[in-house]
Design an enzyme around this catalytic site. Structure first.
Site, short mmCIF file in Angstrom:
data_model
loop_
_atom_site.label_atom_id
_atom_site.label_comp_id
_atom_site.label_asym_id
_atom_site.label_seq_id
_atom_site.Cartn_x
_atom_site.Cartn_y
_atom_site.Cartn_z
N GLU A 97 24.71 45.44 81.40
CA GLU A 97 25.96 45.94 81.57
C GLU A 97 26.00 46.93 82.48
OE1 GLU A 97 29.02 44.75 80.20
OE2 GLU A 97 27.81 43.02 79.86
N SER A 467 43.40 34.46 16.97
CA SER A 467 42.91 35.02 15.71
C SER A 467 41.80 36.40 16.17
CB SER A 467 41.75 34.20 14.69
OG SER A 467 42.95 33.45 14.12
#
Length: 810
Positions: A97, A467
């Site tokens: 770059e 239960s």
């Protein structure tokens, strides 16, 4: 005589007009330029804003052992400080770059000038403007400006770049660039890109991998690693060649790197560990509600979050639940193929449209190619062929059948070649594992497959516990004056409710044993006995205890609730059972331990206890004592009595399968009316586990699909793995409890309530017949050891409607 001089021509009046016009144009142009400049730069950002700038960064969630389990972000970014960026990676980006980055002042004057001249032509011709931007200019554009393709924006970019160079160091500018830039594959910045593309940290990248990432800023889609692999490799090799030209790598290193293949992960993932999807999503929901976080901070603040998850237990929990759901599903038959084709041309594309559970990577989509002579041949999407196992052929034919052209799921048969036939269970369920003393949730599975349904049944599914609620009734009774020596009548009972309708709860087995001790009634899960006990204690006390334990925020005070007809979650039930194990102290379940900001500062901590001496150096003195947290909501002896009774459920009661683990365990089964939900709440001295199975639409699981049959095997698979390397540790008994043998079992009592030798084991007998009004629910005083045992009980609310009948709760 000289001729006279001829007079000059008078100036044309048009000359004056032209001059005025020209001057006007110049003035107008100057004004226009001034106005344009004023408009262009009126909203010019301040380069100084980047001094304290932090890019949006993912919050990362970790298990207790440091395993990354998830990320929360809108932009997937892992911020990497400049000092932690490998020189090789930085050089790759500079080569690609801006190799003169450390020499220029923010703008490459020559390159910028050439680009501007060409852009004037491009603008006139309607072409895209060219770049020529330095890394500093890209930082200015990416962070401070828009991506508009205009000459004005390019001018702003150049001016800001010069300001940035005067405000920030080169290192800081490069750091911002490498953490901000979009690199495709859901990656913002090099840290996330390294992880998403290669499954590595930045420091682990090879030269070739670093160069590939540096090739991406020009356009990630142009160099996609799979769709455009040739272009990607060519661009990568160009970057490597540039690095060699600049002397940053040797030619030999460059040649070796360019010879490497480009191999990436098939898709970017948030973490390598993927067994905790339900847990991670629940953490996200909790974090969104935290005042210290919220949406914006969670998704952009770059926080560190340590959770309570134990990856080994989480994986074991996930496998145990999936196996249990698949076992149930197989018991109820083959439901048929997920699709059908009439021709094998293009069948693969049709098959791929059906979503496969991501959690079952070993499953393959397949088509049945032949059904002949009792054999069924299949072909998978990857081209493999083979026969289905004989037992699977029989299973399929006993169900919806199987034929040529059917699309099915298969997996390789580990026991003899070919394939096993698979189907996605229609049933679902949940599993939660929690430490009873701290409330730390170490495992949570909210369903069969997060990829198929993200609904978390551990925390979001309200189900009747059946239960498994009964221990709370018995605990309320013990808190109200009952003792383990008390007996209650197990016999038919009919209660007259509002509207003249009778409610006659029954035991699951439809038989009755007469007077039983509290232990025996809980071990055998006797419904009629539990209803009598609840009447004696009063539903106000039972509902109050259930609310204090966090089972529900508010419970209706009707007797049906004593049999588990209210709704709750597995998560809440696990917290309630933790109170039994930890001596009656209430625990607040938690999934998050600590949250730190990007600088390591703690902004939230679950453990708020004070420890004045914890930071002091070791002196040989007694270690610091950190107080236990949690309100004492139950007498420690009551908590131990229930724990001991629930040990009996595994040793002699409805969950004897769990005794195969060979460690001290307690627990309670639960099955709701019409077998709509099957539960098991179980625990060891240091781990509480809740399991339920049920259809999301609450339809019946089928006859005899009780908690013992459907839920206990899942608990056994998980707890067997969790405790395999743990010693057989007994449950801790309170120091002040008194003990007596009751019918051959050592029971704990509060001091002063222990029975004398002459009364131990005595209790009423006899089974009254026929309906009993409220005033006679205890027969002839058949409950002993409880205050006002034979007293009349006030009428309760009307019984549930027929569709909610609880007569077969177990």
């Amino acid at each position: 005589m000289n001729p006279p001089i001829a007079p000059g021509r008078p100036p044309s009046r048009w000359f004056g007009i032209v001059g005025v016009v020209a001057l006007s144009f110049v003035a107008a142009a100057a004004v226009a330029v001034g106005v344009y400049a004023a408009w262009l730069f009126h909203d010019m950002p301040d380069a100084g804003d980047l001094v304290d700038y932090h890019p949006a960064t993912a919050t990362r969630a970790y298990a207790w052992d440091g395993t990354l389990i998830g990320e929360f972000s809108r932009e997937r970014r892992i911020f990497v400080p400049y000092d932690a960026i490998p020189a090789q990676t930085a050089q790759a980006f500079l080569a690609a770059e801006d190799h003169g980055f450390f020499q220029h002042g923010g703008v490459d004057v020559g390159g910028f000038g050439r680009a501007m001249v060409k852009n004037v032509i491009n603008l006139a011709q309607g072409r895209r403007l060219e770049g020529g931007s330095t890394i500093t200019q890209q930082v200015a554009k990416n962070i401070l400006l828009t991506s508009d393709q205009t000459i004005g924006r390019k001018l702003k970019e150049a001016i800001l770049a010069s300001q940035l160079e005067q405000t920030l160091s080169k290192e800081r500018i490069l750091e911002l660039y490498m953490n901000e830039i979009w690199l495709g594959y859901r990656s913002y910045g090099v840290g996330a890109a390294a992880y998403n593309y290669f499954g590595k940290s930045l420091s682990e990248l090879t030269l070739a991998e670093s160069a590939y990432l540096a090739a991406l800023p020009k356009g990630p889609d142009n160099y996609h690693p799979m769709r455009r692999k040739a272009q990607a490799i060519a661009r990568r090799n160009w970057v490597i060649d540039q690095m060699a030209d600049l002397g940053w790598v040797t030619r030999a290193e460059a040649k070796a790197a360019m010879a490497e293949d480009l191999v990436v992960q098939p898709a970017p993932t948030r973490s390598q560990y993927r067994d905790a999807d339900y847990f991670v999503e629940e953490v996200r929901r909790i974090a969104l509600d935290m005042k210290e976080l919220g949406d914006e901070r969670l998704n952009a603040g770059g926080y560190y979050m340590r959770t309570t998850l134990d990856p080994q237990l989480q994986s074991a929990a996930k496998l145990a639940l999936m196996k249990g759901l698949e076992s149930y599903d197989r018991r109820h038959g083959w439901r048929g193929a997920f699709g059908h084709v009439t021709t094998l041309q293009g069948w693969e594309d049709i098959a791929r449209k059906t979503v496969k559970p991501r959690e079952r990577q070993e499953w393959k989509r397949a088509v049945v190619t032949s059904v002949a002579g009792g054999a069924v041949e299949v072909r998978t999407v990857d081209g493999s062929t083979g026969n289905l196992a004989g037992q699977d052929v029989s299973w399929a034919r006993a169900g919806k059948g199987i034929g040529t052209g059917d699309l099915v799921f298969v997996e390789p048969n580990k026991d003899g070649g070919g394939f096993r036939l698979k189907q996605v269970p229609a049933v679902n369920g949940a599993l939660v594992a929690m430490e009873p003393y701290s409330g730390r949730v170490v495992a949570m599975v909210g369903g069969y497959s997060f990829s198929l349904s993200s609904f978390n049944r551990a925390t979001q599914a309200l189900r009747q516990p059946g239960s498994s609620f009964k221990p709370i009734v018995y605990a309320a009774a013990l808190e109200s004056g009952y003792t383990p020596a008390s007996t209650v009548l197990d016999a038919p009972i009919t209660l007259r409710g509002y509207g003249g309708k009778d409610w006659s709860p029954e035991n699951y087995s439809r038989d009755y044993y007469g007077a039983l001790t509290l232990r025996k009634g809980l071990e055998l899960s006797r419904n009629t006995m539990t209803v009598r006990l609840a009447q004696s204690v009063g539903m106000t006390k039972i509902a109050g205890l259930a609310e204090r334990l966090g089972v529900t925020k508010k419970m209706d005070k009707v007797l049906a609730m004593a049999l588990g007809s209210g709704e709750t979650t597995t998560y809440r039930m696990a917290a309630a059972y933790s109170t039994f194990v930890n001596g009656g102290k209430l625990v607040q379940p938690r999934l998050i331990e600590v949250v730190e900001d990007r600088n390591g500062k703690v902004i939230w901590r679950a453990d708020r206890r004070q420890c004045d001496r914890c930071t002091a150096g070791f002196s040989g003195d007694e270690s610091p004592r950190i107080p236990r947290t949690g309100d004492q909501v139950m007498d420690p002896i009551t908590a131990y009595q229930i724990t001991s009774m629930l040990e009996g459920v595994i040793l002699r009661g409805t969950a004897t399968q769990a005794s195969s683990i060979g460690k001290p365990l307690g627990g309670k089964t639960g099955t709701t009316n019409d077998y709509r939900s099957a539960w098991f709440m179980g625990f060891s001295p240091h781990l509480v586990v809740g399991v339920y199975i049920g259809f999301d639409d609450n339809r019946s699981l089928g006859n005899n699909e009780t908690g013992s049959v459907a839920a206990v095997p899942i608990f056994v698979d998980f707890m067997g793995e969790a405790l395999k390397d743990k010693p057989a540790e007994p449950f801790k008994a309170p120091a002040n409890a008194k003990y007596a043998m009751i019918r051959g079992i050592r029971e704990a009592f509060r001091p002063g309530t222990e029975p004398q030798a002459s009364t131990v084991g005595l209790g009423a007998a006899g089974v009254p017949a026929g309906p009993q009004p409220y005033s006679q629910v205890f027969g002839d005083g058949n409950v002993t050891g409880a205050p006002n045992a034979a007293a009349a009980v006030a009428p309760q609310a009307p019984p549930p409607k027929k569709k909610d009948d609880l007569s077969d709760l177990f």
